[in-house]
Design a protein around this motif. Structure first.
Motif, PDB file in Angstrom:
ATOM      1  N   PRO A 144      34.722 -25.824 -44.057  1.00 53.32           N
ATOM      2  CA  PRO A 144      34.000 -26.033 -42.885  1.00 53.32           C
ATOM      3  C   PRO A 144      34.732 -26.512 -41.515  1.00 53.32           C
ATOM      4  O   PRO A 144      34.259 -25.942 -40.448  1.00 53.32           O
ATOM      5  CB  PRO A 144      32.813 -27.019 -43.391  1.00 53.32           C
ATOM      6  CG  PRO A 144      32.869 -26.810 -44.715  1.00 53.32           C
ATOM      7  CD  PRO A 144      34.146 -26.538 -45.140  1.00 53.32           C
ATOM      8  N   GLU A 145      35.501 -27.506 -41.836  1.00 56.42           N
ATOM      9  CA  GLU A 145      36.339 -27.857 -40.521  1.00 56.42           C
ATOM     10  C   GLU A 145      37.119 -26.781 -39.967  1.00 56.42           C
ATOM     11  O   GLU A 145      37.309 -26.515 -38.871  1.00 56.42           O
ATOM     12  CB  GLU A 145      37.192 -29.078 -41.274  1.00 56.42           C
ATOM     13  CG  GLU A 145      37.726 -30.221 -39.894  1.00 56.42           C
ATOM     14  CD  GLU A 145      38.494 -31.271 -40.562  1.00 56.42           C
ATOM     15  OE1 GLU A 145      39.725 -31.176 -40.300  1.00 56.42           O
ATOM     16  OE2 GLU A 145      37.807 -31.840 -41.456  1.00 56.42           O
ATOM     17  N   ALA A 148      34.800 -24.582 -38.093  1.00 54.28           N
ATOM     18  CA  ALA A 148      34.690 -24.954 -36.717  1.00 54.28           C
ATOM     19  C   ALA A 148      35.827 -25.137 -35.715  1.00 54.28           C
ATOM     20  O   ALA A 148      35.576 -24.824 -34.626  1.00 54.28           O
ATOM     21  CB  ALA A 148      34.000 -26.597 -37.047  1.00 54.28           C
ATOM     22  N   LYS A 151      35.684 -21.828 -34.489  1.00 48.54           N
ATOM     23  CA  LYS A 151      34.548 -21.294 -33.262  1.00 48.54           C
ATOM     24  C   LYS A 151      35.260 -22.039 -31.978  1.00 48.54           C
ATOM     25  O   LYS A 151      34.704 -21.376 -30.781  1.00 48.54           O
ATOM     26  CB  LYS A 151      33.459 -22.162 -33.750  1.00 48.54           C
ATOM     27  CG  LYS A 151      32.531 -21.472 -34.602  1.00 48.54           C
ATOM     28  CD  LYS A 151      31.109 -22.014 -34.450  1.00 48.54           C
ATOM     29  CE  LYS A 151      30.169 -21.140 -35.162  1.00 48.54           C
ATOM     30  NZ  LYS A 151      28.745 -21.588 -35.284  1.00 48.54           N
ATOM     31  N   ARG A 159      28.112 -16.742 -34.775  1.00 44.07           N
ATOM     32  CA  ARG A 159      27.703 -16.827 -35.786  1.00 44.07           C
ATOM     33  C   ARG A 159      28.792 -16.454 -37.017  1.00 44.07           C
ATOM     34  O   ARG A 159      29.340 -15.459 -36.714  1.00 44.07           O
ATOM     35  CB  ARG A 159      26.549 -15.897 -36.090  1.00 44.07           C
ATOM     36  CG  ARG A 159      25.246 -16.093 -35.106  1.00 44.07           C
ATOM     37  CD  ARG A 159      24.118 -15.212 -35.400  1.00 44.07           C
ATOM     38  NE  ARG A 159      24.106 -13.935 -35.334  1.00 44.07           N
ATOM     39  CZ  ARG A 159      23.405 -13.067 -35.064  1.00 44.07           C
ATOM     40  NH1 ARG A 159      22.081 -13.460 -35.186  1.00 44.07           N
ATOM     41  NH2 ARG A 159      23.557 -11.701 -34.790  1.00 44.07           N
ATOM     42  N   GLU A 175      25.993 -18.227 -50.101  1.00 39.85           N
ATOM     43  CA  GLU A 175      27.030 -18.470 -49.450  1.00 39.85           C
ATOM     44  C   GLU A 175      28.344 -19.286 -49.892  1.00 39.85           C
ATOM     45  O   GLU A 175      28.083 -20.304 -50.608  1.00 39.85           O
ATOM     46  CB  GLU A 175      26.520 -19.267 -48.184  1.00 39.85           C
ATOM     47  CG  GLU A 175      25.625 -18.702 -46.987  1.00 39.85           C
ATOM     48  CD  GLU A 175      25.104 -19.467 -45.958  1.00 39.85           C
ATOM     49  OE1 GLU A 175      25.879 -19.883 -45.254  1.00 39.85           O
ATOM     50  OE2 GLU A 175      23.906 -20.039 -46.341  1.00 39.85           O
ATOM     51  N   PRO A 178      28.311 -23.092 -47.471  1.00 42.40           N
ATOM     52  CA  PRO A 178      27.045 -22.988 -46.372  1.00 42.40           C
ATOM     53  C   PRO A 178      27.446 -23.335 -45.007  1.00 42.40           C
ATOM     54  O   PRO A 178      28.113 -24.170 -44.503  1.00 42.40           O
ATOM     55  CB  PRO A 178      26.175 -24.058 -46.858  1.00 42.40           C
ATOM     56  CG  PRO A 178      26.651 -24.182 -48.510  1.00 42.40           C
ATOM     57  CD  PRO A 178      28.158 -23.802 -48.457  1.00 42.40           C
ATOM     58  N   SER A 179      26.801 -22.359 -44.202  1.00 44.29           N
ATOM     59  CA  SER A 179      26.941 -22.688 -42.881  1.00 44.29           C
ATOM     60  C   SER A 179      25.778 -23.317 -42.082  1.00 44.29           C
ATOM     61  O   SER A 179      24.799 -23.075 -42.611  1.00 44.29           O
ATOM     62  CB  SER A 179      27.331 -21.239 -42.108  1.00 44.29           C
ATOM     63  OG  SER A 179      26.103 -20.202 -42.579  1.00 44.29           O
ATOM     64  N   SER A 180      26.003 -23.750 -40.993  1.00 40.22           N
ATOM     65  CA  SER A 180      24.752 -24.296 -40.319  1.00 40.22           C
ATOM     66  C   SER A 180      23.734 -23.425 -40.072  1.00 40.22           C
ATOM     67  O   SER A 180      22.520 -23.767 -40.069  1.00 40.22           O
ATOM     68  CB  SER A 180      25.134 -25.082 -39.206  1.00 40.22           C
ATOM     69  OG  SER A 180      26.053 -24.123 -38.338  1.00 40.22           O
ATOM     70  N   HIS A 181      23.768 -22.102 -39.701  1.00 43.85           N
ATOM     71  CA  HIS A 181      22.668 -21.144 -39.477  1.00 43.85           C
ATOM     72  C   HIS A 181      22.448 -20.477 -40.695  1.00 43.85           C
ATOM     73  O   HIS A 181      21.646 -19.502 -40.409  1.00 43.85           O
ATOM     74  CB  HIS A 181      23.173 -20.294 -37.957  1.00 43.85           C
ATOM     75  CG  HIS A 181      24.808 -19.906 -38.270  1.00 43.85           C
ATOM     76  ND1 HIS A 181      25.018 -19.166 -39.188  1.00 43.85           N
ATOM     77  CD2 HIS A 181      25.756 -20.194 -37.602  1.00 43.85           C
ATOM     78  CE1 HIS A 181      26.356 -18.867 -39.218  1.00 43.85           C
ATOM     79  NE2 HIS A 181      26.885 -19.752 -37.988  1.00 43.85           N
TER      80      HIS A 181
END
Ligand code: ADP
Length: 507
Positions: A144-145, A148, A151, A159, A175, A178-181
């Motif tokens: 996830p880092e 980020a 992005k 997205r 997923e 898992p992503s925030s959206h």
């Protein structure tokens, strides 16, 4: 089972499996099974069901009606492939079809395999940092880092999702991280397309007028500019990395694409390494499982030991003329205990990779099955009528064959209500012995059937009967040792037929 697909501009796409029982489509509430929040729909707008002829839809007297083109439906209608019905002003209903290829209007602007060639120095240093992060970490916790960071480097990447491939049959994405959206924006057809090409794709529909109405998920989901990059492990795709720019002002460029492909390659390596670690952990767990199995084996021995103890107790009070029968029952039970122990040793050697030895013999199939049924009657007190239809001579490993029949028949009894008929049928055709054990019990869902023959798998309502989840695993090993196959056909609530085959050739 056939499926229908519903699309609503605000709610997105949902699919539903359709059986013989009609399901009502309507606004959320107790009266509808398929629900869509739209004030233009009635609570019971229409219903769908399936029969041998296909999938049917009928309006239930809704106020805004159901429409095929300009025509308001007056009676039930069979859904045809490629035809959409409109329910109320907004909801679209059609048969679910696997989508192939690219949606109209979408173009592949560029294809690439993961690699860092030709990247700008800014992206190369970002990539180095990501590699450092991931190599220093164990597991996938840092992904996830990394996403980020991606992005931050590419503001147009509005997205991002990392989804598993293939997409599960129920349509929901798994997923990988898992992503925030969530992954609801991911298009199944674009993901499939990228996997089939085996390459990362830069897709754009810049040329397409935005108000064009198209019945394909990608366009419906508002995708206009995206990267779909397959994640490969030993040449096979296990996931897709999806990056999407929903903002018309921010475009994803070929330079971004090269960078994202390199990041995707990095993620694929990290996830594959984690997979290998997990496989190693699973093997370790299987070894631990074997130890547990030996404990459980002693539990299975309870039945014959119980018979021996009972017989011995009765022997002390039996009249002389009753004694031979009791002694013979005790001997049978003790032979059975010995057989069970041999079976467990067999399974232990399967686990350690050794082949099982097979003692072929010609036996009378019908009497062997009847003896097993008799034995089960003695140890399990059950109220099931049990029918046996069997041929005479077959060539099998008798001990293994008896064990297989007992395991399948005792499951049929355990997982069906008292009084439910259990049938065992055996016959030889084209040199293949086939035995079927049929019950009218709880049945097993299609998803559960896939894992039944693995060790320690108990499915459905496990409180119905005590068990270990090992019986079918052992049974499958015993069938395979004789060169046969095992399987099940079942419908939840209708019962199950477990079958196995044993080739009757020389061997
Ligand atoms: P056990 O019965 O000890 O749990 P098995 O390996 O024999 O282990 O069976 C695995 C699972 O398969 C059971 O827990 C049960 O959920 C399911 N199962 C097996 N046979 C049947 C059957 N005839 N009907 C319904 N479910 C069954």
């Amino acid at each position: 089972m056939p499926r229908v697909r519903l699309f609503h501009p605000a709610e997105g796409v949902q699919t539903a499996e359709i059986g013989q029982d009609a399901q009502v489509i309507g606004r959320p509430g107790v009266q509808s099974q398929i629900q869509v929040s739209d004030s233009g729909l009635s609570r019971r707008h229409g219903h769908v069901w399936a029969d041998a002829a296909g999938v049917w839809y009928e309006d239930l007297g809704s106020s805004n009606g159901s429409w095929k083109g300009e025509e308001r439906l007056q009676s039930k209608l069979r859904l045809e492939p490629g035809v959409e019905l409109r329910l109320g002003p907004n909801l679209r209903l059609s048969l679910f079809e696997e989508e192939q290829g690219l949606p109209p209007g979408m173009e592949v602007c560029m294809e690439a395999e993961a690699g860092a060639e030709g990247l700008s120095s800014q992206y190369i240093s970002a990539l180095y940092e990501m590699v450092d992060r991931l190599l220093g970490a164990s597991g996938v916790g840092y992904i996830p880092e990394v996403i980020a960071r991606l992005k931050r480097e590419i503001p147009a990447a509005g997205r991002i999702a990392l989804v598993g491939w293939p997409c599960p049959a129920n349509g929901g994405w798994e997923e990988l991280v898992p992503s925030s959206h969530g992954a609801s924006f991911v298009s199944r057809s674009l993901a499939r397309y990228a996997v089939e090409r085996g390459k990362g794709l830069l897709l754009a529909d810049w040329s397409r007028p935005t108000d064009l109405e198209m019945p394909f998920s990608a366009v419906m989901q508002g995708i206009r500019n995206a990267f779909y990059i397959p994640l490969l492990f030993e040449g096979t795709a296990f996931g897709v990395f999806c990056v999407d720019s929903p903002d018309a002002e921010l475009a994803l460029t070929p330079q971004h694409f090269q960078f994202v492909c390199a990041v995707a390659g990095l993620l694929a390596t990290t996830l594959s390494a984690e997979r290998l670690r997990e496989e190693a952990r699973a093997k370790e767990a299987a070894r631990a499982g074997l130890a547990a199995f030996l404990q459980i084996a002693s539990h299975d021995l309870k039945n014959p030991l119980h018979s021996i103890a009972n017989g011995a107790r009765l022997l002390t009070v039996a009249k002389p003329e009753q004694q031979p029968r009791l002694v013979s029952a005790i001997l049978t039970a003790s032979n059975r205990a010995t057989d069970l122990i041999k079976t467990y040793l067999d399974v232990a050697s399967v686990e350690s990779g050794k082949a099982l030895t097979v003692d072929w013999a010609v036996v009378d199939c019908r009497s062997v099955i009847e003896e097993e049924v008799e034995f089960l009657r003695g140890v399990l007190s059950f109220g099931h009528p049990l029918q046996v239809f069997a041929c005479a001579e077959v060539r099998v490993d008798e001990r293994k064959f008896r064990q297989i029949v007992t395991n399948l028949a005792s499951n049929a009894i355990k997982y069906s209500p008292s009084g439910g008929m259990v049938t065992i049928a055996a016959g030889v055709s084209d040199g293949l012995l086939r035995v079927e054990v049929t019950d009218r019990g709880t049945g097993i869902s299609a998803a559960d059937q896939a894992r039944l023959f693995q060790a320690f798998q108990r499915v459905g309502d496990v409180s119905l009967a005590p068990g270990t989840g090992l019986g079918l695993w052992i049974t499958a090993a015993l069938v395979a040792a004789q060169g046969g196959q095992i399987g099940v056909t079942s419908e939840p609530g209708q019962g199950s037929t477990f079958w196995f085959t044993i080739p009757q050739g020389e061997g």
